[in-house]
Design an enzyme around this catalytic site. Structure first.
Site, PDB file in Angstrom:
ATOM      1  CD1 TRP A 147      -0.222  -1.506   3.155  1.00 44.71           C
ATOM      2  CD2 TRP A 147       0.598   0.573   3.296  1.00 44.71           C
ATOM      3  NE1 TRP A 147       0.564  -1.441   4.286  1.00 44.71           N
ATOM      4  CE2 TRP A 147       1.073  -0.172   4.397  1.00 44.71           C
ATOM      5  CE3 TRP A 147       0.979   1.906   3.191  1.00 44.71           C
ATOM      6  CZ2 TRP A 147       1.916   0.371   5.376  1.00 44.71           C
ATOM      7  CZ3 TRP A 147       1.821   2.445   4.163  1.00 44.71           C
ATOM      8  CH2 TRP A 147       2.268   1.678   5.225  1.00 44.71           C
ATOM      9  CG  ASN A 148       5.142   1.254   0.532  1.00 45.37           C
ATOM     10  OD1 ASN A 148       4.760   0.429  -0.286  1.00 45.37           O
ATOM     11  ND2 ASN A 148       6.410   1.353   0.893  1.00 45.37           N
ATOM     12  CE  LYS A 171      -3.693  -9.229  -2.155  1.00 46.80           C
ATOM     13  NZ  LYS A 171      -4.243  -7.954  -1.859  1.00 46.80           N
ATOM     14  N   PRO A 172      -3.619  -5.705  -5.755  1.00 48.05           N
ATOM     15  CG  PRO A 172      -5.298  -4.076  -5.924  1.00 48.05           C
ATOM     16  CD  PRO A 172      -4.934  -5.471  -6.373  1.00 48.05           C
ATOM     17  CB  ALA A 173      -2.295  -3.192  -0.353  1.00 50.31           C
ATOM     18  CB  SER A 174      -7.185  -5.044   1.469  1.00 45.65           C
ATOM     19  OG  SER A 174      -6.788  -6.364   1.283  1.00 45.65           O
ATOM     20  N   GLY A 224       6.452  -6.432  -0.389  1.00 46.31           N
ATOM     21  CA  GLY A 224       5.758  -6.331   0.891  1.00 46.31           C
ATOM     22  C   GLY A 224       6.712  -6.640   2.024  1.00 46.31           C
ATOM     23  CD  GLU A 246      12.648  -5.789  -5.355  1.00 48.98           C
ATOM     24  OE1 GLU A 246      13.279  -5.360  -4.368  1.00 48.98           O
ATOM     25  OE2 GLU A 246      13.192  -6.027  -6.447  1.00 48.98           O
ATOM     26  CG  LEU A 247      11.051  -9.434   0.727  1.00 50.29           C
ATOM     27  CD1 LEU A 247      11.604 -10.699   1.356  1.00 50.29           C
ATOM     28  CD2 LEU A 247       9.560  -9.561   0.449  1.00 50.29           C
ATOM     29  CB  CYS A 280      10.996  -0.547   0.888  1.00 46.29           C
ATOM     30  SG  CYS A 280      11.200   0.086  -0.781  1.00 46.29           S
ATOM     31  CD  GLU A 381      10.396  -2.147   6.561  1.00 51.23           C
ATOM     32  OE1 GLU A 381       9.546  -3.049   6.628  1.00 51.23           O
ATOM     33  OE2 GLU A 381      10.754  -1.627   5.488  1.00 51.23           O
TER      34      GLU A 381
HETATM   35  P1  NAD Z   1       2.392  -6.912   3.352  1.00 44.29           P
HETATM   36  O1  NAD Z   1       3.409  -7.992   3.265  1.00 44.29           O
HETATM   37  O2  NAD Z   1       1.487  -6.903   4.522  1.00 44.29           O
HETATM   38  O3  NAD Z   1       1.409  -6.977   2.084  1.00 44.29           O
HETATM   39  C1  NAD Z   1       1.896  -6.869   0.758  1.00 44.29           C
HETATM   40  C2  NAD Z   1       0.884  -7.502  -0.178  1.00 44.29           C
HETATM   41  O4  NAD Z   1       0.824  -8.899   0.097  1.00 44.29           O
HETATM   42  C3  NAD Z   1      -0.542  -6.973  -0.025  1.00 44.29           C
HETATM   43  O5  NAD Z   1      -1.144  -6.885  -1.298  1.00 44.29           O
HETATM   44  C4  NAD Z   1      -1.198  -8.051   0.807  1.00 44.29           C
HETATM   45  O6  NAD Z   1      -2.603  -8.107   0.636  1.00 44.29           O
HETATM   46  C5  NAD Z   1      -0.531  -9.289   0.253  1.00 44.29           C
HETATM   47  N1  NAD Z   1      -0.588 -10.471   1.131  1.00 44.29           N
HETATM   48  C6  NAD Z   1      -0.729 -10.506   2.480  1.00 44.29           C
HETATM   49  N2  NAD Z   1      -0.785 -11.793   2.899  1.00 44.29           N
HETATM   50  C7  NAD Z   1      -0.660 -12.579   1.812  1.00 44.29           C
HETATM   51  C8  NAD Z   1      -0.628 -13.993   1.600  1.00 44.29           C
HETATM   52  N3  NAD Z   1      -0.776 -14.856   2.593  1.00 44.29           N
HETATM   53  N4  NAD Z   1      -0.483 -14.442   0.352  1.00 44.29           N
HETATM   54  C9  NAD Z   1      -0.313 -13.579  -0.685  1.00 44.29           C
HETATM   55  N5  NAD Z   1      -0.366 -12.233  -0.557  1.00 44.29           N
HETATM   56  C10 NAD Z   1      -0.525 -11.742   0.678  1.00 44.29           C
HETATM   57  O7  NAD Z   1       3.168  -5.549   3.173  1.00 44.29           O
HETATM   58  P2  NAD Z   1       2.584  -4.066   3.315  1.00 44.29           P
HETATM   59  O8  NAD Z   1       2.358  -3.790   4.757  1.00 44.29           O
HETATM   60  O9  NAD Z   1       1.462  -3.890   2.347  1.00 44.29           O
HETATM   61  O10 NAD Z   1       3.807  -3.195   2.770  1.00 44.29           O
HETATM   62  C11 NAD Z   1       4.818  -2.680   3.575  1.00 44.29           C
HETATM   63  C12 NAD Z   1       6.071  -3.523   3.438  1.00 44.29           C
HETATM   64  O11 NAD Z   1       6.479  -3.576   2.085  1.00 44.29           O
HETATM   65  C13 NAD Z   1       7.258  -2.956   4.202  1.00 44.29           C
HETATM   66  O12 NAD Z   1       7.936  -4.000   4.844  1.00 44.29           O
HETATM   67  C14 NAD Z   1       8.129  -2.377   3.099  1.00 44.29           C
HETATM   68  O13 NAD Z   1       9.491  -2.256   3.404  1.00 44.29           O
HETATM   69  C15 NAD Z   1       7.888  -3.342   2.004  1.00 44.29           C
HETATM   70  N6  NAD Z   1       8.235  -2.729   0.726  1.00 44.29           N
HETATM   71  C16 NAD Z   1       9.338  -3.184   0.048  1.00 44.29           C
HETATM   72  C17 NAD Z   1       9.710  -2.584  -1.158  1.00 44.29           C
HETATM   73  C18 NAD Z   1      10.916  -3.049  -1.940  1.00 44.29           C
HETATM   74  O14 NAD Z   1      10.999  -2.702  -3.101  1.00 44.29           O
HETATM   75  N7  NAD Z   1      11.832  -3.794  -1.351  1.00 44.29           N
HETATM   76  C19 NAD Z   1       8.950  -1.527  -1.658  1.00 44.29           C
HETATM   77  C20 NAD Z   1       7.851  -1.090  -0.936  1.00 44.29           C
HETATM   78  C21 NAD Z   1       7.489  -1.714   0.252  1.00 44.29           C
END
Ligand code: NAD
Length: 478
Positions: A147-148, A171-174, A224, A246-247, A280, A381
């Site tokens: 979502w960021n 699949k975007p964030a909810s 994520g 990408e975490l 991130c 983080e």
């Molecule tokens: P998140 O992991 O909670 O969710 C990311 C996505 O995964 C969402 O669309 C979510 O609905 C989905 N998801 C959740 N559970 C799932 C499952 N069991 N199976 C499949 N998909 C699932 O992350 P967030 O809170 O949305 O984003 C913030 C995180 O993302 C931070 O840790 C940030 O550092 C990281 N991030 C990394 C980068 C990068 O390029 N390295 C860029 C931006 C954000």
């Protein structure tokens, strides 16, 4: 009510359920989006199979033209898209505009690579025998976004995937489905065959999970949290799905005693507080050489005090709200943990006061000194506007402390000494090192973390390798 896009059609969830999308600055309802189901993902997979059949046969140059056309249609609607992004995500309008332009630039970048995207040829392997190296699309790719930066991060995935000839299910964030849906719709109208680019909205544990399990999806590109990324990797192992991860990150910034301090202070402020610290690649730990620390901190505190916190839709806002109540609570807990371990509060450390802030998830830019190295804000983080600051005696100590993290996404060093700069660039454990530069991402350069910050690369021509299979062909003539 927003709808998903499957096979080129706007559709509701099969059970007609919806999710509310609320404005993080006011709590008001922005719109609803379908609460997709396992059945909806399967419907999208069927559409994407058909989309792949057609799209993968379209000549590369034409694919590039359609990416260009999509980019120009998105740019033409920049104002509308940026507004929706601010309403659903919370970021200031000017940052939303930058994000839409970033997306456009990524599309244009990969459209341009259509002219250079090729495999290889090996003459005379043997007498009358020749080798070819083909770069073939994978098939259906799943793009799971956070979502960021919902739009630009979706772009990092769909642009190389589409250029390489794959079909995609996004699949975007909810909490941030709206701008992504609109972008996918505009793109479909720009000439993609139906089913080439689909978007299914819904919970990660349902829609995302089915994407991980469905063996017709050949690759998952996930951005994520590290914790979710580990789950993605485990699930992908079941049918050896390709993954790009990408975490999370905890980027260190090192400022040496010979640095341009004015520029470094600005980079630290923007690097930490952009997008309310929810990046991130944000600067999450600051290491200052002892001799310049006092002056640097004073300037940074002054800057942090002046940053206007408010509703992102209003003129002059530099820092919007955190994205959710849970997000703000987590930051508050991290700051409390650091203070409980003896940290010194330099500025911020609380919610802003006044009626304008009552309904949103606002928090003031926060700087902390004298932080325990084992505080949560250092080890985990910190996804919000708070920065722990450390004093170091030299570069050796700074690099050792910077590398003492499970993360390895970005890093930066500020010095006028070339030896120091090169030493840091080689030894900082990160996928990116900026030298005397703010943490700006370029489509031309590969991007991706080391250690628990990820696997694989986005951006650059390198990203295309992650959306293709390399196949060798031997031809005998004569
Ligand atoms: P998140 O992991 O909670 O969710 C990311 C996505 O995964 C969402 O669309 C979510 O609905 C989905 N998801 C959740 N559970 C799932 C499952 N069991 N199976 C499949 N998909 C699932 O992350 P967030 O809170 O949305 O984003 C913030 C995180 O993302 C931070 O840790 C940030 O550092 C990281 N991030 C990394 C980068 C990068 O390029 N390295 C860029 C931006 C954000």
């Amino acid at each position: 009510m927003a709808k998903m896009i499957v096979g080129g059609e706007l559709v509701e969830a099969e059970n007609h359920e919806v999710m509310e999308v609320r404005n993080p600055a006011t709590g008001e309802l922005v719109d609803t989006a379908p609460r997709g189901t396992v059945g909806d993902v399967r419907r999208a997979v069927e559409a994407a199979e058909e989309g792949f059949r057609i799209w993968s046969q379209i000549p590369l140059a034409r694919r590039g033209e359609i990416l260009y056309e999509g980019a120009s249609q998105i740019l033409a609607r920049e104002t509308e898209l940026a507004r929706t992004l601010t309403l659903e995500q919370g970021k200031p309008l000017r940052e939303s505009v930058l994000e839409i332009r970033r997306f456009v630039h990524t599309l244009e970048h990969y459209a341009g690579l259509a002219k250079n995207f090729r495999g290889g040829y090996v003459p005379q392997l043997d007498k009358n025998r020749y080798g070819m190296i083909l770069k073939l699309p994978l098939g259906i790719c799943g793009a799971i976004a956070p979502w960021n930066f919902p739009v630009s991060l979706m772009g990092n995935k769909i642009a190389p995937a589409l250029l390489a000839g794959n079909s995609v299910i996004v699949k975007p964030a909810s909490t941030t489905p709206l701008t992504s849906i609109r972008c996918v719709q505009i793109f479909n109208e720009a000439g993609l065959p139906p089913g080439t680019l689909n978007i299914v909205t819904g919970p990660g544990g349902v829609v995302g999970e089915e994407m991980l399990c469905n063996s017709k999806i050949r690759k998952i590109s996930f951005t994520g949290e590290t914790r979710t990324g580990k789950h993605v990797m485990e699930m992908a192992a079941r049918d050896i799905k390709r993954v790009t991860l990408e975490l999370g990150g905890s980027d260190p910034m090192i400022v040496c005693d010979d640095a341009d301090l004015e520029a470094a202070v600005s980079a630290a402020a923007v690097g930490r507080f952009f997008n309310c610290g929810q990046a991130c690649l944000a600067i999450k730990r600051l290491y200052l050489f002892d001799s310049i620390a006092d002056g640097f901190i004073e300037r940074l505190v002054n800057k942090a005090r002046k940053l206007k916190v408010g509703n992102g839709i209003e003129d002059g806002t530099l820092i919007g709200p955190l994205h959710t109540a849970a997000q703000r609570q987590e930051i508050e807990e991290m700051i409390q943990d650091a203070l409980g371990r003896g940290a010194q509060l330099l500025v911020g450390g609380r919610r802003p006061e006044g009626a304008a802030y009552d309904k949103g998830y606002f928090y003031l830019p926060t700087l902390l000194g004298n932080v325990d190295r084992n505080a949560r804000i250092v080890r985990e983080e910190c996804f919000g506007p708070a920065l722990p600051i450390f004093r170091v005696k030299d570069l050796e100590e700074a690099i050792a402390m910077a590398n003492d993290s499970i993360y390895g996404l970005g890093s930066s060093v500020w010095t006028r000494n070339l030896d120091k700069a090169m030493k840091a660039a080689e030894r900082l454990e990160a996928g990116y090192t900026w030298i005397n530069s703010p943490q700006i991402i370029y489509d031309e350069l590969p991007f991706g973390g080391v250690k628990q910050s990820g696997l694989g690369k986005e951006h650059g021509s390198e990203a295309l390798d992650f959306y293709t299979e390399t196949k060798s062909v031997v031809v005998t003539t004569g």
